[in-house]
Design a protein around this motif. Structure first.
Motif, short mmCIF file in Angstrom:
data_model
loop_
_atom_site.label_atom_id
_atom_site.label_comp_id
_atom_site.label_asym_id
_atom_site.label_seq_id
_atom_site.Cartn_x
_atom_site.Cartn_y
_atom_site.Cartn_z
N LEU A 1 0.83 -1.21 0.00
CA LEU A 1 0.00 0.00 0.00
C LEU A 1 0.86 1.26 0.00
O LEU A 1 0.55 2.24 -0.69
CB LEU A 1 -0.93 -0.01 1.22
CG LEU A 1 -2.08 -1.01 1.17
CD1 LEU A 1 -2.70 -1.16 2.55
CD2 LEU A 1 -3.13 -0.59 0.15
N ALA A 2 1.94 1.24 0.78
CA ALA A 2 2.82 2.41 0.84
C ALA A 2 3.50 2.66 -0.50
O ALA A 2 3.59 3.81 -0.97
CB ALA A 2 3.87 2.20 1.93
N ALA A 3 3.98 1.60 -1.15
CA ALA A 3 4.65 1.75 -2.44
C ALA A 3 3.68 2.28 -3.49
O ALA A 3 4.02 3.16 -4.29
CB ALA A 3 5.24 0.41 -2.88
N ALA A 4 2.44 1.77 -3.48
CA ALA A 4 1.45 2.22 -4.46
C ALA A 4 1.07 3.67 -4.22
O ALA A 4 0.90 4.45 -5.16
CB ALA A 4 0.21 1.33 -4.39
N THR A 5 0.93 4.07 -2.95
CA THR A 5 0.57 5.45 -2.64
C THR A 5 1.69 6.41 -3.04
O THR A 5 1.43 7.46 -3.64
CB THR A 5 0.27 5.61 -1.14
OG1 THR A 5 -0.79 4.72 -0.77
CG2 THR A 5 -0.13 7.04 -0.81
N ALA A 6 2.93 6.05 -2.71
CA ALA A 6 4.06 6.90 -3.07
C ALA A 6 4.16 7.05 -4.59
O ALA A 6 4.52 8.12 -5.10
CB ALA A 6 5.34 6.32 -2.50
#
Length: 221
Positions: A23-28
């Protein structure tokens, strides 16, 4: 912008942390501009959280985690499901935060579990918790059961939820506190800086309530 990930996974490796990282990688990747990602592993803070309840003072690690969460432009919170709800460790961390720490803060909620039967934990437990804390919870939550890993659908849910969080983070970055608090779903004075449109509920005391969907639409270019 600062994105903080709160993971309540207990095992190593942890499917909860794996979902949090995706989720963090996709948001960034969807955000407009550079994103500083910080991860708070609650497993490492369990003892300090317990001590905070008994003596009222956070330890060094817990204090740093609280500072990260409070200063974040957006949060991703992920918990394993225990007894059809969030874990006690997850709830305890948010119990030690100041009651106003998350007001107006964009939050993406997510959870992991052994079976898809627990997927409603997002709606009956997590969403009410962060609504009570007056955070701005993105419309799409992400639940990952054991059978979801490698199956169709999970990647799409991750992309949709992370895109919603990225939009909110980018839109709210640098906005004033009154506007941010309005986006948390609180009532705001009529004539405030929040763009009002569509179905706005006016009250006799001069305040108005703007539905979240219209608030989000007003922020988009």
């Amino acid at each position: 912008m600062k994105l903080v990930v709160v993971s309540a996974g207990l095992s190593v490796p942890s499917s909860t942390r794996l979902l949090a990282d995706r989720l963090a990688a996709a948001t960034a990747g969807r955000a407009s501009g550079a994103v500083d990602v910080r991860v708070v592993e609650l497993r490492d803070l369990a003892v300090e959280i317990a001590h905070n309840f008994t003596n009222g003072f956070p330890g060094r690690g817990l204090s740093a985690a609280i500072d990260d969460v409070t200063s974040a432009d957006g949060l991703i919170v992920v918990t394993p499901v225990f007894s059809a709800s969030y874990s006690g460790l997850f709830k305890s961390f948010f119990d030690v935060l100041d009651k106003d720490a998350l007001v107006g803060k964009p939050v993406l909620i997510a959870a992991t579990g052994g079976t898809g039967r627990h997927s409603l934990v997002l709606e009956h437990a997590l969403r009410p918790l962060f609504a009570y804390l007056r955070a701005v919870v993105v419309p799409t939550g992400v639940y990952a059961a054991s059978e979801d890993w490698g199956a169709e659908g999970l990647a799409e849910r991750i992309e949709r939820a992370s895109g919603e969080l990225a939009v909110l983070m980018s839109a709210l970055a640098g906005r004033s506190a009154p506007t941010v608090q309005a986006l948390a779903g609180t009532t705001v004075p009529a004539g405030s800086s929040l763009p009002a449109q569509g179905n706005v509920a006016a009250r006799e005391d001069g305040f108005q309530v703007v539905p979240f969907a219209e608030q989000l639409a007003a922020l988009r270019p």
